[in-house]
Write a protein that holds these residues in place. Structure first.
Motif, short mmCIF file in Angstrom:
data_model
loop_
_atom_site.label_atom_id
_atom_site.label_comp_id
_atom_site.label_asym_id
_atom_site.label_seq_id
_atom_site.Cartn_x
_atom_site.Cartn_y
_atom_site.Cartn_z
N GLY A 7 23.50 27.41 -26.27
CA GLY A 7 22.35 28.06 -25.62
C GLY A 7 22.73 28.71 -24.31
N ALA A 8 22.33 29.97 -24.15
CA ALA A 8 22.62 30.70 -22.91
C ALA A 8 21.32 31.08 -22.20
CB ALA A 8 23.48 31.93 -23.20
N VAL A 10 18.66 29.55 -19.01
CA VAL A 10 18.98 29.18 -17.63
C VAL A 10 19.86 27.92 -17.60
CG1 VAL A 10 18.00 28.46 -15.42
CG2 VAL A 10 16.87 30.23 -16.75
N ALA A 11 19.55 26.94 -18.45
CA ALA A 11 20.35 25.71 -18.45
C ALA A 11 21.79 25.99 -18.88
CB ALA A 11 19.71 24.66 -19.36
N VAL A 29 27.75 29.18 -26.68
CA VAL A 29 27.31 29.95 -27.85
C VAL A 29 25.81 30.18 -27.74
CG1 VAL A 29 29.15 29.26 -29.43
CG2 VAL A 29 27.10 27.84 -29.27
N ARG A 31 22.52 31.86 -29.83
CA ARG A 31 22.11 32.32 -31.16
C ARG A 31 21.68 33.79 -31.17
NH1 ARG A 31 17.14 29.26 -33.11
NH2 ARG A 31 16.22 30.91 -31.88
N GLY A 39 9.69 37.48 -21.27
CA GLY A 39 8.85 36.35 -20.87
C GLY A 39 8.31 36.58 -19.48
N ARG A 100 12.62 36.68 -15.26
CA ARG A 100 13.59 35.95 -16.10
C ARG A 100 14.86 36.77 -16.30
NH1 ARG A 100 12.86 32.09 -19.63
NH2 ARG A 100 14.16 33.28 -21.05
N SER A 122 25.98 30.04 -33.34
CA SER A 122 25.29 28.77 -33.11
C SER A 122 26.01 27.65 -33.85
CB SER A 122 23.83 28.86 -33.55
OG SER A 122 23.76 29.19 -34.90
N VAL A 123 25.58 26.44 -33.52
CA VAL A 123 26.24 25.25 -34.06
C VAL A 123 25.59 24.86 -35.39
CG1 VAL A 123 26.43 22.77 -33.63
CG2 VAL A 123 26.85 24.38 -31.77
N ASP A 152 19.94 24.28 -25.61
CA ASP A 152 19.36 25.26 -26.52
C ASP A 152 17.85 25.13 -26.66
OD1 ASP A 152 20.05 22.86 -27.69
OD2 ASP A 152 21.13 23.70 -29.38
N ALA A 157 19.00 22.75 -31.44
CA ALA A 157 19.74 22.40 -32.66
C ALA A 157 20.63 21.19 -32.39
CB ALA A 157 20.59 23.59 -33.11
N TYR A 264 7.51 36.68 -26.76
CA TYR A 264 7.79 35.25 -26.62
C TYR A 264 6.56 34.51 -27.12
CZ TYR A 264 8.08 30.67 -24.41
OH TYR A 264 8.08 29.31 -24.20
N VAL A 284 20.59 19.11 -21.86
CA VAL A 284 20.25 19.61 -20.51
C VAL A 284 19.09 20.60 -20.64
CG1 VAL A 284 21.13 20.78 -18.44
CG2 VAL A 284 22.67 19.35 -19.80
N PRO A 293 5.32 25.41 -20.25
CA PRO A 293 5.08 26.48 -19.28
C PRO A 293 4.01 26.10 -18.25
CG PRO A 293 5.12 27.36 -21.50
CD PRO A 293 5.19 25.87 -21.63
N GLY A 298 10.31 24.53 -15.48
CA GLY A 298 11.39 24.43 -16.46
C GLY A 298 12.71 25.00 -15.94
C1 LIG Z 1 12.87 34.39 -24.63
C2 LIG Z 1 12.26 33.29 -23.81
C3 LIG Z 1 11.13 33.55 -23.07
C4 LIG Z 1 10.55 32.54 -22.31
N1 LIG Z 1 9.42 32.85 -21.62
C5 LIG Z 1 8.82 31.88 -20.91
C6 LIG Z 1 7.62 32.16 -20.23
O1 LIG Z 1 7.09 33.27 -20.25
N2 LIG Z 1 7.04 31.16 -19.52
C7 LIG Z 1 7.63 29.92 -19.46
O2 LIG Z 1 7.09 29.04 -18.77
N3 LIG Z 1 8.75 29.62 -20.10
C8 LIG Z 1 9.37 30.56 -20.83
N4 LIG Z 1 10.50 30.25 -21.52
C9 LIG Z 1 11.07 28.89 -21.36
C10 LIG Z 1 11.86 28.79 -20.06
O3 LIG Z 1 12.85 29.78 -20.05
C11 LIG Z 1 12.50 27.41 -19.97
O4 LIG Z 1 11.47 26.44 -19.86
C12 LIG Z 1 13.39 27.18 -18.76
O5 LIG Z 1 13.98 28.33 -18.25
C13 LIG Z 1 14.49 26.17 -19.13
O6 LIG Z 1 15.49 26.87 -19.79
P1 LIG Z 1 16.45 26.31 -20.91
O7 LIG Z 1 17.73 27.05 -20.71
O8 LIG Z 1 16.49 24.83 -20.93
O9 LIG Z 1 15.76 26.74 -22.29
P2 LIG Z 1 15.48 28.22 -22.84
O10 LIG Z 1 15.08 29.16 -21.78
O11 LIG Z 1 14.56 28.04 -24.00
O12 LIG Z 1 16.92 28.71 -23.38
C14 LIG Z 1 17.49 28.21 -24.55
C15 LIG Z 1 18.50 29.24 -25.06
O13 LIG Z 1 19.15 28.69 -26.21
C16 LIG Z 1 19.17 29.65 -27.24
N5 LIG Z 1 19.19 28.91 -28.52
C17 LIG Z 1 18.17 28.30 -29.15
N6 LIG Z 1 18.61 27.70 -30.25
C18 LIG Z 1 19.94 27.92 -30.31
C19 LIG Z 1 20.96 27.53 -31.20
N7 LIG Z 1 20.68 26.82 -32.30
N8 LIG Z 1 22.23 27.91 -30.96
C20 LIG Z 1 22.53 28.67 -29.84
N9 LIG Z 1 21.60 29.07 -28.96
C21 LIG Z 1 20.33 28.69 -29.20
C22 LIG Z 1 17.91 30.46 -27.04
O14 LIG Z 1 18.00 31.74 -27.64
C23 LIG Z 1 17.87 30.54 -25.52
O15 LIG Z 1 18.62 31.63 -25.03
C24 LIG Z 1 11.12 31.23 -22.28
C25 LIG Z 1 12.26 30.96 -23.03
C26 LIG Z 1 12.85 31.98 -23.79
C27 LIG Z 1 14.10 31.68 -24.59
#
Ligand SMILES: Cc1cc2nc3c(=O)[nH]c(=O)nc-3n(C[C@H](O)[C@H](O)[C@H](O)COP(=O)(O)OP(=O)(O)OC[C@H]3O[C@@H](n4cnc5c(N)ncnc54)[C@H](O)[C@@H]3O)c2cc1C
Length: 371
Positions: A7-8, A10-11, A29, A31, A39, A100, A122-123, A152, A157, A264, A284, A293, A298
Protein backbone atom coordinates in the motif's frame (compact mmCIF):
# COMPACT_ATOMS: atom_id res chain seq x y z
CA UNK A 1 16.75 -5.34 6.30
CA UNK A 2 14.65 -5.86 3.21
CA UNK A 3 11.12 -4.78 4.11
CA UNK A 4 7.95 -5.14 2.05
CA UNK A 5 5.26 -2.49 2.49
CA UNK A 6 1.83 -3.23 0.98
CA UNK A 7 0.00 0.00 0.00
CA UNK A 8 1.24 3.44 -0.99
CA UNK A 9 -1.23 5.61 0.90
CA UNK A 10 -0.07 7.96 3.63
CA UNK A 11 0.93 5.04 5.89
CA UNK A 12 2.85 3.16 3.18
CA UNK A 13 4.68 6.20 1.78
CA UNK A 14 5.54 7.33 5.32
CA UNK A 15 6.99 3.89 6.06
CA UNK A 16 9.06 4.17 2.89
CA UNK A 17 10.38 7.52 4.04
CA UNK A 18 11.22 6.65 7.67
CA UNK A 19 12.57 3.15 7.02
CA UNK A 20 14.51 4.24 3.94
CA UNK A 21 16.04 7.11 5.94
CA UNK A 22 17.38 4.48 8.35
CA UNK A 23 19.03 2.51 5.57
CA UNK A 24 16.50 -0.30 5.14
CA UNK A 25 15.81 -1.59 1.63
CA UNK A 26 12.09 -0.99 1.23
CA UNK A 27 9.82 -2.32 -1.50
CA UNK A 28 6.40 -0.68 -1.64
CA UNK A 29 3.70 -2.33 -3.74
CA UNK A 30 0.57 -0.35 -4.64
CA UNK A 31 -2.42 -2.04 -6.23
CA UNK A 32 -3.47 1.07 -8.17
CA UNK A 33 -1.60 2.18 -11.31
CA UNK A 34 -0.81 5.59 -9.73
CA UNK A 35 -0.63 7.25 -6.34
CA UNK A 36 -4.23 7.91 -5.35
CA UNK A 37 -4.66 11.57 -4.47
CA UNK A 38 -8.40 12.05 -4.79
CA UNK A 39 -10.77 12.41 -1.86
CA UNK A 40 -11.34 15.25 0.54
CA UNK A 41 -8.52 17.27 2.10
CA UNK A 42 -6.94 15.67 5.14
CA UNK A 43 -5.53 16.89 8.44
CA UNK A 44 -2.07 16.60 9.94
CA UNK A 45 -2.73 17.35 13.57
CA UNK A 46 -1.42 17.05 17.11
CA UNK A 47 1.76 15.01 17.54
CA UNK A 48 1.70 14.11 13.84
CA UNK A 49 2.95 17.66 13.14
CA UNK A 50 6.09 16.91 15.17
CA UNK A 51 6.42 13.58 13.37
CA UNK A 52 6.23 15.36 10.01
CA UNK A 53 9.09 17.51 11.34
CA UNK A 54 11.18 14.44 12.18
CA UNK A 55 10.42 13.04 8.75
CA UNK A 56 11.75 16.24 7.19
CA UNK A 57 8.53 17.05 5.32
CA UNK A 58 7.01 19.72 7.62
CA UNK A 59 8.11 22.79 5.62
CA UNK A 60 6.57 21.34 2.45
CA UNK A 61 3.41 20.37 4.34
CA UNK A 62 3.09 23.91 5.75
CA UNK A 63 3.66 25.41 2.28
CA UNK A 64 0.82 23.30 0.89
CA UNK A 65 -1.56 24.18 3.73
CA UNK A 66 -5.13 25.02 2.79
CA UNK A 67 -8.04 26.25 4.87
CA UNK A 68 -11.54 25.23 4.02
CA UNK A 69 -13.67 23.72 6.75
CA UNK A 70 -14.27 26.99 8.61
CA UNK A 71 -16.51 28.03 5.73
CA UNK A 72 -19.06 25.18 5.99
CA UNK A 73 -22.69 26.38 5.80
CA UNK A 74 -25.76 24.17 6.00
CA UNK A 75 -28.35 25.19 3.39
CA UNK A 76 -32.04 24.44 2.80
CA UNK A 77 -33.48 22.80 -0.32
CA UNK A 78 -33.19 26.11 -2.23
CA UNK A 79 -29.58 26.72 -1.25
CA UNK A 80 -30.34 29.41 1.33
CA UNK A 81 -27.89 29.27 4.25
CA UNK A 82 -29.57 28.22 7.51
CA UNK A 83 -26.53 28.09 9.78
CA UNK A 84 -22.85 27.48 9.90
CA UNK A 85 -20.58 25.17 11.81
CA UNK A 86 -19.04 26.87 14.82
CA UNK A 87 -15.64 28.23 13.80
CA UNK A 88 -13.86 26.10 16.39
CA UNK A 89 -14.80 22.98 14.44
CA UNK A 90 -12.42 22.01 11.69
CA UNK A 91 -9.45 24.32 12.10
CA UNK A 92 -6.98 25.23 14.81
CA UNK A 93 -3.31 25.96 15.26
CA UNK A 94 -2.96 22.27 16.10
CA UNK A 95 -4.18 21.22 12.69
CA UNK A 96 -2.67 21.58 9.20
CA UNK A 97 -5.21 20.89 6.49
CA UNK A 98 -3.75 19.73 3.17
CA UNK A 99 -5.05 18.23 -0.09
CA UNK A 100 -4.56 14.45 -0.23
CA UNK A 101 -2.78 14.76 -3.57
CA UNK A 102 -0.27 17.24 -2.07
CA UNK A 103 0.61 15.10 0.94
CA UNK A 104 0.93 12.09 -1.30
CA UNK A 105 3.26 14.00 -3.67
CA UNK A 106 5.36 15.39 -0.78
CA UNK A 107 5.82 11.91 0.70
CA UNK A 108 6.58 10.34 -2.69
CA UNK A 109 9.15 13.06 -3.46
CA UNK A 110 10.77 12.39 -0.07
CA UNK A 111 11.27 8.66 -0.69
CA UNK A 112 14.98 7.86 -0.47
CA UNK A 113 16.57 6.14 -3.51
CA UNK A 114 16.77 2.90 -1.54
CA UNK A 115 12.97 2.63 -1.73
CA UNK A 116 11.49 0.75 -4.69
CA UNK A 117 7.87 1.77 -5.42
CA UNK A 118 6.01 -0.66 -7.67
CA UNK A 119 2.61 0.36 -9.00
CA UNK A 120 -0.10 -2.08 -10.24
CA UNK A 121 1.23 -4.75 -7.90
CA UNK A 122 -0.16 -6.46 -4.84
CA UNK A 123 0.40 -9.37 -2.51
CA UNK A 124 -1.30 -12.71 -3.28
CA UNK A 125 0.14 -14.91 -0.55
CA UNK A 126 2.37 -14.59 2.51
CA UNK A 127 4.20 -17.50 4.17
CA UNK A 128 6.50 -16.95 7.11
CA UNK A 129 9.46 -19.24 7.69
CA UNK A 130 12.02 -19.16 10.46
CA UNK A 131 13.83 -15.95 9.51
CA UNK A 132 12.03 -14.66 6.44
CA UNK A 133 8.67 -14.09 4.84
CA UNK A 134 8.03 -15.49 1.37
CA UNK A 135 5.62 -13.45 -0.70
CA UNK A 136 3.93 -14.25 -4.01
CA UNK A 137 2.71 -11.19 -5.91
CA UNK A 138 -0.29 -10.80 -8.21
CA UNK A 139 2.14 -10.43 -11.15
CA UNK A 140 3.29 -14.00 -10.49
CA UNK A 141 6.75 -13.13 -9.15
CA UNK A 142 7.86 -14.20 -5.68
CA UNK A 143 10.38 -12.73 -3.28
CA UNK A 144 11.56 -13.09 0.32
CA UNK A 145 11.62 -10.30 2.90
CA UNK A 146 12.78 -9.86 6.47
CA UNK A 147 9.55 -8.10 7.41
CA UNK A 148 6.16 -7.44 5.79
CA UNK A 149 4.15 -4.34 6.73
CA UNK A 150 0.48 -4.05 5.78
CA UNK A 151 -0.31 -0.40 5.05
CA UNK A 152 -3.06 -1.24 2.59
CA UNK A 153 -5.98 0.54 4.20
CA UNK A 154 -9.29 -0.47 5.72
CA UNK A 155 -9.70 -3.42 3.32
CA UNK A 156 -6.11 -4.60 3.88
CA UNK A 157 -5.02 -7.70 1.98
CA UNK A 158 -2.13 -8.33 4.40
CA UNK A 159 -4.58 -8.33 7.30
CA UNK A 160 -6.86 -10.80 5.50
CA UNK A 161 -3.97 -13.12 4.60
CA UNK A 162 -2.29 -13.12 8.02
CA UNK A 163 -4.95 -12.24 10.61
CA UNK A 164 -8.19 -13.50 9.02
CA UNK A 165 -11.26 -12.11 7.26
CA UNK A 166 -12.25 -8.45 7.38
CA UNK A 167 -15.62 -9.14 9.04
CA UNK A 168 -13.74 -10.26 12.17
CA UNK A 169 -12.29 -6.76 12.66
CA UNK A 170 -14.61 -4.23 11.03
CA UNK A 171 -17.20 -2.19 12.97
CA UNK A 172 -19.71 -0.45 10.68
CA UNK A 173 -20.84 2.97 11.93
CA UNK A 174 -24.07 3.02 9.92
CA UNK A 175 -23.02 5.38 7.11
CA UNK A 176 -21.50 5.38 3.63
CA UNK A 177 -19.50 8.26 2.16
CA UNK A 178 -18.55 9.31 -1.37
CA UNK A 179 -16.20 12.08 -2.53
CA UNK A 180 -16.51 13.17 -6.15
CA UNK A 181 -14.48 15.57 -8.32
CA UNK A 182 -16.83 18.35 -9.49
CA UNK A 183 -16.74 20.30 -12.76
CA UNK A 184 -15.73 23.96 -12.81
CA UNK A 185 -19.30 25.40 -12.74
CA UNK A 186 -19.75 23.99 -9.26
CA UNK A 187 -16.49 25.58 -8.25
CA UNK A 188 -17.88 29.05 -8.89
CA UNK A 189 -21.03 28.11 -7.02
CA UNK A 190 -19.06 27.13 -3.96
CA UNK A 191 -16.53 29.91 -4.15
CA UNK A 192 -17.47 31.68 -0.95
CA UNK A 193 -18.89 28.89 1.17
CA UNK A 194 -18.92 25.12 1.31
CA UNK A 195 -22.67 24.33 1.32
CA UNK A 196 -24.11 21.17 2.88
CA UNK A 197 -27.70 20.02 2.50
CA UNK A 198 -29.39 17.43 4.74
CA UNK A 199 -32.55 15.45 4.32
CA UNK A 200 -33.45 12.47 6.51
CA UNK A 201 -30.66 9.91 6.37
CA UNK A 202 -28.75 11.81 3.65
CA UNK A 203 -26.16 14.56 3.32
CA UNK A 204 -24.98 16.26 0.13
CA UNK A 205 -22.35 18.95 -0.07
CA UNK A 206 -19.90 20.84 -2.26
CA UNK A 207 -16.54 22.01 -0.96
CA UNK A 208 -13.89 24.10 -2.66
CA UNK A 209 -10.16 24.15 -2.08
CA UNK A 210 -7.24 25.27 -4.22
CA UNK A 211 -8.61 25.39 -7.78
CA UNK A 212 -10.92 22.41 -7.29
CA UNK A 213 -14.39 21.57 -6.10
CA UNK A 214 -15.49 18.24 -4.67
CA UNK A 215 -18.92 16.82 -4.04
CA UNK A 216 -19.74 14.94 -0.86
CA UNK A 217 -22.55 12.40 -0.52
CA UNK A 218 -23.32 10.50 2.68
CA UNK A 219 -26.22 8.24 3.55
CA UNK A 220 -27.27 6.07 6.46
CA UNK A 221 -27.36 2.35 5.76
CA UNK A 222 -26.69 -1.06 7.23
CA UNK A 223 -23.70 -2.83 5.66
CA UNK A 224 -24.18 -3.30 1.90
CA UNK A 225 -23.09 -6.32 -0.07
CA UNK A 226 -21.02 -5.14 -3.06
CA UNK A 227 -17.47 -5.47 -4.42
CA UNK A 228 -15.72 -2.51 -2.75
CA UNK A 229 -13.24 -2.31 -5.69
CA UNK A 230 -15.98 -2.02 -8.32
CA UNK A 231 -16.48 1.70 -9.06
CA UNK A 232 -19.55 1.07 -11.26
CA UNK A 233 -21.20 -0.87 -8.41
CA UNK A 234 -20.41 2.04 -6.06
CA UNK A 235 -21.99 4.50 -8.49
CA UNK A 236 -25.13 2.37 -8.86
CA UNK A 237 -25.54 2.44 -5.07
CA UNK A 238 -25.28 6.25 -5.04
CA UNK A 239 -27.77 6.69 -7.92
CA UNK A 240 -30.17 4.36 -6.15
CA UNK A 241 -29.89 6.09 -2.76
CA UNK A 242 -30.17 9.68 -4.01
CA UNK A 243 -32.41 9.09 -7.06
CA UNK A 244 -35.57 10.54 -5.58
CA UNK A 245 -34.05 13.82 -4.42
CA UNK A 246 -34.64 16.87 -6.65
CA UNK A 247 -33.70 19.41 -3.98
CA UNK A 248 -30.72 21.74 -3.97
CA UNK A 249 -27.76 20.49 -6.09
CA UNK A 250 -28.17 16.77 -5.46
CA UNK A 251 -28.75 15.96 -9.13
CA UNK A 252 -25.73 18.10 -10.13
CA UNK A 253 -23.57 16.07 -7.77
CA UNK A 254 -25.00 12.84 -9.22
CA UNK A 255 -24.03 14.11 -12.69
CA UNK A 256 -20.51 14.54 -11.35
CA UNK A 257 -20.62 10.97 -10.01
CA UNK A 258 -21.43 9.85 -13.55
CA UNK A 259 -18.50 11.80 -15.00
CA UNK A 260 -15.81 11.03 -12.40
CA UNK A 261 -13.90 7.80 -13.15
CA UNK A 262 -12.27 7.75 -9.70
CA UNK A 263 -14.87 8.51 -7.05
CA UNK A 264 -13.94 7.64 -3.46
CA UNK A 265 -16.68 5.51 -1.92
CA UNK A 266 -16.58 3.45 1.23
CA UNK A 267 -18.43 2.54 4.36
CA UNK A 268 -17.83 4.68 7.42
CA UNK A 269 -16.29 1.98 9.57
CA UNK A 270 -13.59 1.30 12.11
CA UNK A 271 -11.09 -1.51 12.46
CA UNK A 272 -10.61 -2.92 15.96
CA UNK A 273 -7.98 -5.60 16.53
CA UNK A 274 -6.48 -7.04 19.73
CA UNK A 275 -3.00 -7.02 18.17
CA UNK A 276 -1.44 -5.51 15.04
CA UNK A 277 1.49 -7.88 14.63
CA UNK A 278 2.07 -11.57 14.12
CA UNK A 279 5.56 -12.95 13.65
CA UNK A 280 7.38 -10.88 11.04
CA UNK A 281 4.21 -9.13 9.83
CA UNK A 282 2.74 -5.90 11.24
CA UNK A 283 -0.10 -3.57 10.26
CA UNK A 284 0.15 0.23 10.10
CA UNK A 285 -2.47 2.96 9.50
CA UNK A 286 -6.08 2.19 8.56
CA UNK A 287 -5.19 -1.49 8.06
CA UNK A 288 -4.58 -1.73 11.82
CA UNK A 289 -6.95 0.78 13.37
CA UNK A 290 -9.08 2.72 10.87
CA UNK A 291 -10.93 5.36 12.88
CA UNK A 292 -13.26 6.34 9.98
CA UNK A 293 -13.50 9.66 8.10
CA UNK A 294 -15.62 11.00 10.98
CA UNK A 295 -12.52 11.12 13.19
CA UNK A 296 -10.52 13.28 10.76
CA UNK A 297 -7.38 11.70 12.19
CA UNK A 298 -6.55 8.79 9.85
CA UNK A 299 -3.67 10.64 8.23
CA UNK A 300 -2.16 11.73 11.53
CA UNK A 301 -2.43 8.16 12.81
CA UNK A 302 -0.69 6.88 9.67
CA UNK A 303 2.19 9.32 10.22
CA UNK A 304 2.69 8.55 13.94
CA UNK A 305 2.37 4.80 13.38
CA UNK A 306 5.04 4.76 10.66
CA UNK A 307 7.39 6.90 12.75
CA UNK A 308 6.97 4.83 15.94
CA UNK A 309 7.51 1.59 14.09
CA UNK A 310 10.72 2.83 12.47
CA UNK A 311 12.02 4.26 15.75
CA UNK A 312 11.32 1.03 17.63
CA UNK A 313 13.02 -1.10 14.97
CA UNK A 314 16.03 1.17 15.33
CA UNK A 315 15.96 1.00 19.16
CA UNK A 316 15.62 -2.79 19.06
CA UNK A 317 18.51 -3.07 16.63
CA UNK A 318 16.21 -4.53 13.99
CA UNK A 319 14.68 -7.13 16.32
CA UNK A 320 11.00 -7.19 15.40
CA UNK A 321 10.16 -9.28 18.47
CA UNK A 322 11.10 -6.28 20.59
CA UNK A 323 10.05 -3.57 18.18
CA UNK A 324 6.52 -4.58 17.14
CA UNK A 325 5.00 -4.68 20.68
CA UNK A 326 6.75 -1.39 21.54
CA UNK A 327 5.37 0.22 18.36
CA UNK A 328 1.93 -1.02 19.30
CA UNK A 329 2.21 0.27 22.90
CA UNK A 330 3.08 3.74 21.65
CA UNK A 331 0.48 3.89 18.87
CA UNK A 332 -2.51 2.35 20.72
CA UNK A 333 -3.42 5.43 22.79
CA UNK A 334 -3.53 7.59 19.64
CA UNK A 335 -5.70 5.07 17.80
CA UNK A 336 -8.04 4.57 20.77
CA UNK A 337 -8.44 8.33 21.19
CA UNK A 338 -9.19 8.87 17.50
CA UNK A 339 -11.68 6.02 17.40
CA UNK A 340 -13.41 7.44 20.46
CA UNK A 341 -13.92 10.89 18.92
CA UNK A 342 -16.54 9.73 16.41
CA UNK A 343 -19.28 9.22 19.00
CA UNK A 344 -22.37 11.15 17.82
CA UNK A 345 -20.58 12.60 14.77
CA UNK A 346 -22.59 10.60 12.26
CA UNK A 347 -25.94 11.62 13.73
CA UNK A 348 -24.86 15.28 13.61
CA UNK A 349 -23.88 15.15 9.92
CA UNK A 350 -26.60 12.77 8.75
CA UNK A 351 -29.59 13.07 11.10
CA UNK A 352 -31.96 10.14 10.53
CA UNK A 353 -35.27 12.06 10.71
CA UNK A 354 -36.66 15.53 9.95
CA UNK A 355 -37.06 16.13 13.72
CA UNK A 356 -33.39 15.28 14.23
CA UNK A 357 -32.42 17.68 11.41
CA UNK A 358 -34.36 20.48 13.09
CA UNK A 359 -32.67 19.68 16.43
CA UNK A 360 -29.23 19.63 14.74
CA UNK A 361 -29.89 22.94 13.01
CA UNK A 362 -30.50 24.56 16.40
CA UNK A 363 -26.86 23.82 17.25
CA UNK A 364 -25.62 25.77 14.21
CA UNK A 365 -24.53 29.38 14.47
CA UNK A 366 -26.54 31.97 12.58
CA UNK A 367 -25.16 33.16 9.27
CA UNK A 368 -24.76 36.91 9.12
CA UNK A 369 -24.05 39.08 6.10
CA UNK A 370 -20.50 38.78 4.83
CA UNK A 371 -19.90 35.32 6.30
C1 LIG B 1 -8.47 7.14 -2.87
C2 LIG B 1 -8.70 7.40 -1.41
C3 LIG B 1 -9.47 8.48 -1.03
C4 LIG B 1 -9.70 8.73 0.32
N1 LIG B 1 -10.48 9.79 0.64
C5 LIG B 1 -10.75 10.03 1.93
C6 LIG B 1 -11.60 11.10 2.27
O1 LIG B 1 -12.12 11.83 1.43
N2 LIG B 1 -11.85 11.32 3.59
C7 LIG B 1 -11.26 10.52 4.55
O2 LIG B 1 -11.49 10.77 5.74
N3 LIG B 1 -10.47 9.50 4.25
C8 LIG B 1 -10.20 9.22 2.97
N4 LIG B 1 -9.40 8.16 2.66
C9 LIG B 1 -8.80 7.39 3.77
C10 LIG B 1 -7.57 8.10 4.32
O3 LIG B 1 -6.67 8.32 3.27
C11 LIG B 1 -6.92 7.25 5.39
O4 LIG B 1 -7.81 7.15 6.49
C12 LIG B 1 -5.63 7.79 5.98
O5 LIG B 1 -4.91 8.62 5.12
C13 LIG B 1 -4.74 6.61 6.42
O6 LIG B 1 -4.09 6.14 5.30
P1 LIG B 1 -3.62 4.66 5.02
O7 LIG B 1 -2.37 4.80 4.22
O8 LIG B 1 -3.57 3.86 6.26
O9 LIG B 1 -4.79 4.02 4.14
P2 LIG B 1 -5.28 4.46 2.68
O10 LIG B 1 -5.26 5.92 2.48
O11 LIG B 1 -6.58 3.74 2.46
O12 LIG B 1 -4.17 3.84 1.69
C14 LIG B 1 -4.08 2.47 1.43
C15 LIG B 1 -3.36 2.29 0.09
O13 LIG B 1 -3.19 0.89 -0.13
C16 LIG B 1 -3.59 0.57 -1.45
N5 LIG B 1 -4.04 -0.83 -1.44
C17 LIG B 1 -5.22 -1.32 -1.01
N6 LIG B 1 -5.22 -2.65 -1.13
C18 LIG B 1 -4.02 -3.00 -1.63
C19 LIG B 1 -3.42 -4.23 -1.94
N7 LIG B 1 -4.08 -5.39 -1.81
N8 LIG B 1 -2.15 -4.24 -2.42
C20 LIG B 1 -1.46 -3.06 -2.59
N9 LIG B 1 -1.99 -1.86 -2.30
C21 LIG B 1 -3.25 -1.85 -1.82
C22 LIG B 1 -4.69 1.56 -1.77
O14 LIG B 1 -4.85 1.73 -3.16
C23 LIG B 1 -4.14 2.82 -1.10
O15 LIG B 1 -3.28 3.54 -1.95
C24 LIG B 1 -9.14 7.87 1.33
C25 LIG B 1 -8.37 6.79 0.95
C26 LIG B 1 -8.13 6.53 -0.41
C27 LIG B 1 -7.28 5.34 -0.81
Amino acid sequence: MHILVSGAGVAGLSLGRVLGMRGHRVTIVERADRLRGNGSPIDVRGDAIQVAGKMGILPAVRDARIRMTEQVHFVDENGTAIGRLPSDIGDSSDDIEIAREDLSRILADALPDIVDLRLSESVNSIAEHHDQVDVVFASGTSESFDLVLGADGMHSAVRRLVFGPEQDWIRHLGLYVAIIDMPREAEAEAERINPMYSYPGHLAGIARFKDKAIGLLMFASDPLDYDYRDIEAQKRILFDRFAGCRSWKVQTILDAVRADPNIYFDSVSQIHMPTWHRGRVALVGDAAHCASPLAGRGTSLALTGAQFLAEELERGDGDHVLAFPRYEDRQRPYAAFAQGTVEGGGALLVPPTQEAIVARNKLLQPVTAGQ
